[in-house]
Motif scaffolding. Structure first.
Motif, PDB file in Angstrom:
ATOM      1  N   GLN A  66       0.836  -1.203   0.000  1.00 28.57           N
ATOM      2  CA  GLN A  66       0.000   0.000   0.000  1.00 28.57           C
ATOM      3  C   GLN A  66       0.872   1.256   0.000  1.00 28.57           C
ATOM      4  O   GLN A  66       0.458   2.307  -0.461  1.00 28.57           O
ATOM      5  CB  GLN A  66      -0.938  -0.030   1.214  1.00 28.57           C
ATOM      6  N   GLY A  67       2.098   1.158   0.513  1.00 26.98           N
ATOM      7  CA  GLY A  67       3.030   2.284   0.494  1.00 26.98           C
ATOM      8  C   GLY A  67       3.427   2.811   1.856  1.00 26.98           C
ATOM      9  O   GLY A  67       4.440   3.488   1.989  1.00 26.98           O
ATOM     10  N   GLU A  68       2.628   2.537   2.878  1.00 28.21           N
ATOM     11  CA  GLU A  68       2.971   2.990   4.226  1.00 28.21           C
ATOM     12  C   GLU A  68       3.606   1.838   5.004  1.00 28.21           C
ATOM     13  O   GLU A  68       3.499   0.678   4.620  1.00 28.21           O
ATOM     14  CB  GLU A  68       1.715   3.507   4.933  1.00 28.21           C
ATOM     15  N   ASN A  69       4.252   2.172   6.105  1.00 28.22           N
ATOM     16  CA  ASN A  69       4.947   1.177   6.918  1.00 28.22           C
ATOM     17  C   ASN A  69       4.055   0.571   7.988  1.00 28.22           C
ATOM     18  O   ASN A  69       3.187   1.250   8.535  1.00 28.22           O
ATOM     19  CB  ASN A  69       6.148   1.809   7.620  1.00 28.22           C
ATOM     20  N   VAL A  70       4.312  -0.704   8.291  1.00 26.39           N
ATOM     21  CA  VAL A  70       3.779  -1.327   9.495  1.00 26.39           C
ATOM     22  C   VAL A  70       4.930  -1.359  10.503  1.00 26.39           C
ATOM     23  O   VAL A  70       6.093  -1.427  10.126  1.00 26.39           O
ATOM     24  CB  VAL A  70       3.225  -2.760   9.258  1.00 26.39           C
ATOM     25  N   ASP A  71       4.568  -1.274  11.785  1.00 25.51           N
ATOM     26  CA  ASP A  71       5.554  -1.291  12.857  1.00 25.51           C
ATOM     27  C   ASP A  71       5.573  -2.664  13.503  1.00 25.51           C
ATOM     28  O   ASP A  71       4.526  -3.184  13.885  1.00 25.51           O
ATOM     29  CB  ASP A  71       5.212  -0.236  13.918  1.00 25.51           C
ATOM     30  N   ILE A  72       6.764  -3.224  13.650  1.00 26.36           N
ATOM     31  CA  ILE A  72       6.921  -4.537  14.254  1.00 26.36           C
ATOM     32  C   ILE A  72       7.395  -4.355  15.694  1.00 26.36           C
ATOM     33  O   ILE A  72       8.344  -3.605  15.950  1.00 26.36           O
ATOM     34  CB  ILE A  72       7.962  -5.386  13.485  1.00 26.36           C
ATOM     35  N   SER A  73       6.713  -5.021  16.619  1.00 27.33           N
ATOM     36  CA  SER A  73       7.183  -5.025  18.004  1.00 27.33           C
ATOM     37  C   SER A  73       7.219  -6.470  18.493  1.00 27.33           C
ATOM     38  O   SER A  73       6.362  -7.285  18.151  1.00 27.33           O
ATOM     39  CB  SER A  73       6.288  -4.160  18.900  1.00 27.33           C
ATOM     40  N   ILE A  74       8.251  -6.767  19.248  1.00 23.21           N
ATOM     41  CA  ILE A  74       8.427  -8.105  19.812  1.00 23.21           C
ATOM     42  C   ILE A  74       8.697  -7.934  21.298  1.00 23.21           C
ATOM     43  O   ILE A  74       9.619  -7.205  21.692  1.00 23.21           O
ATOM     44  CB  ILE A  74       9.590  -8.854  19.134  1.00 23.21           C
ATOM     45  N   TRP A  75       7.865  -8.581  22.097  1.00 28.99           N
ATOM     46  CA  TRP A  75       8.012  -8.480  23.538  1.00 28.99           C
ATOM     47  C   TRP A  75       7.573  -9.789  24.163  1.00 28.99           C
ATOM     48  O   TRP A  75       6.486 -10.292  23.861  1.00 28.99           O
ATOM     49  CB  TRP A  75       7.181  -7.305  24.071  1.00 28.99           C
ATOM     50  N   SER A  76       8.418 -10.354  24.978  1.00 30.92           N
ATOM     51  CA  SER A  76       8.139 -11.621  25.676  1.00 30.92           C
ATOM     52  C   SER A  76       7.667 -12.711  24.720  1.00 30.92           C
ATOM     53  O   SER A  76       6.727 -13.444  25.005  1.00 30.92           O
ATOM     54  CB  SER A  76       7.081 -11.413  26.770  1.00 30.92           C
ATOM     55  N   GLY A  77       8.290 -12.770  23.576  1.00 34.80           N
ATOM     56  CA  GLY A  77       7.945 -13.807  22.609  1.00 34.80           C
ATOM     57  C   GLY A  77       6.715 -13.527  21.776  1.00 34.80           C
ATOM     58  O   GLY A  77       6.352 -14.323  20.911  1.00 34.80           O
ATOM     59  N   ASN A  78       6.035 -12.415  22.021  1.00 36.31           N
ATOM     60  CA  ASN A  78       4.860 -12.041  21.238  1.00 36.31           C
ATOM     61  C   ASN A  78       5.257 -11.048  20.152  1.00 36.31           C
ATOM     62  O   ASN A  78       5.951 -10.079  20.428  1.00 36.31           O
ATOM     63  CB  ASN A  78       3.792 -11.402  22.130  1.00 36.31           C
ATOM     64  N   VAL A  79       4.801 -11.316  18.957  1.00 38.00           N
ATOM     65  CA  VAL A  79       5.066 -10.422  17.833  1.00 38.00           C
ATOM     66  C   VAL A  79       3.787  -9.668  17.507  1.00 38.00           C
ATOM     67  O   VAL A  79       2.711 -10.263  17.417  1.00 38.00           O
ATOM     68  CB  VAL A  79       5.536 -11.212  16.585  1.00 38.00           C
ATOM     69  N   LYS A  80       3.916  -8.357  17.336  1.00 40.36           N
ATOM     70  CA  LYS A  80       2.786  -7.531  16.930  1.00 40.36           C
ATOM     71  C   LYS A  80       3.162  -6.759  15.681  1.00 40.36           C
ATOM     72  O   LYS A  80       4.299  -6.326  15.518  1.00 40.36           O
ATOM     73  CB  LYS A  80       2.368  -6.573  18.045  1.00 40.36           C
TER      74      LYS A  80
END
Length: 171
Positions: A121-135
């Motif tokens: 689509q052209g915009e970024n998604v933000d990746i976060s990883i905390w305590s084994g959980n990926v968002k």
């Protein structure tokens, strides 16, 4: 308290079982065929068809798709999905769906905390990883690394919207 732990355990076992069955049938299918074969992704398939993206997602790719579950679509504000599925809103639907797609094959091991990934689509998604959980932009990955013949699918628990489509109060 015991009941909530039991329910969480049952849900966890069901998700692992679903992911295992899903993965075992996946690799020979393209992304659309893989999603069409999973009952929990039927709303996504309906949306992909309405947006005219079937041929694209059956193409060579590779693609990485963050695939919202039926429950994720059901959690949208009342009327949102119906509005997006109307022919006159096809551009908006395409924008939402392509915000769930990244060019290339990105496995969960390739992701890092704080990473930004540019979507189709052209915009970024933000990746976060905390305590084994990926968002991914706030959506939890509930099924990772489901390989398709033309990429990979990561099942998520929320429909993510491009920042350009959100009001300032939602950002």
């Amino acid at each position: 308290m015991k009941n909530s732990k039991l329910v969480r355990s049952i849900v966890a076992v069901a998700l692992v079982f679903t992911a295992t069955v899903f993965q075992s049938n996946a690799q020979s299918k393209d992304i659309v065929g893989l999603a069409a074969g999973n009952e929990n992704l039927s709303t996504l398939v309906t949306a992909v068809k309405a947006a005219g993206l079937v041929e694209t997602l059956q193409g060579n790719g590779p693609f990485t798709v963050f695939a919202p579950t039926n429950d994720a679509f059901a959690a949208l504000p009342k009327g949102t999905l119906d509005m997006l599925l109307k022919p006159e809103n096809k551009d908006k639907l395409v924008a939402v769906l392509t915000y769930h797609v990244v060019s290339g094959k990105v496995m969960s091991g390739d992701l890092s905390n704080g990473q930004k990934a540019k979507t189709v689509q052209g915009e970024n998604v933000d990746i976060s990883i905390w305590s084994g959980n990926v968002k991914v932009s706030g959506a939890k990955v509930v099924g990772a690394d489901v390989k398709a013949s033309n990429g990979v699918v990561h099942v998520i628990d929320k429909v993510i919207l491009p920042p350009s489509m959100m009001s300032k109060s939602e950002q």
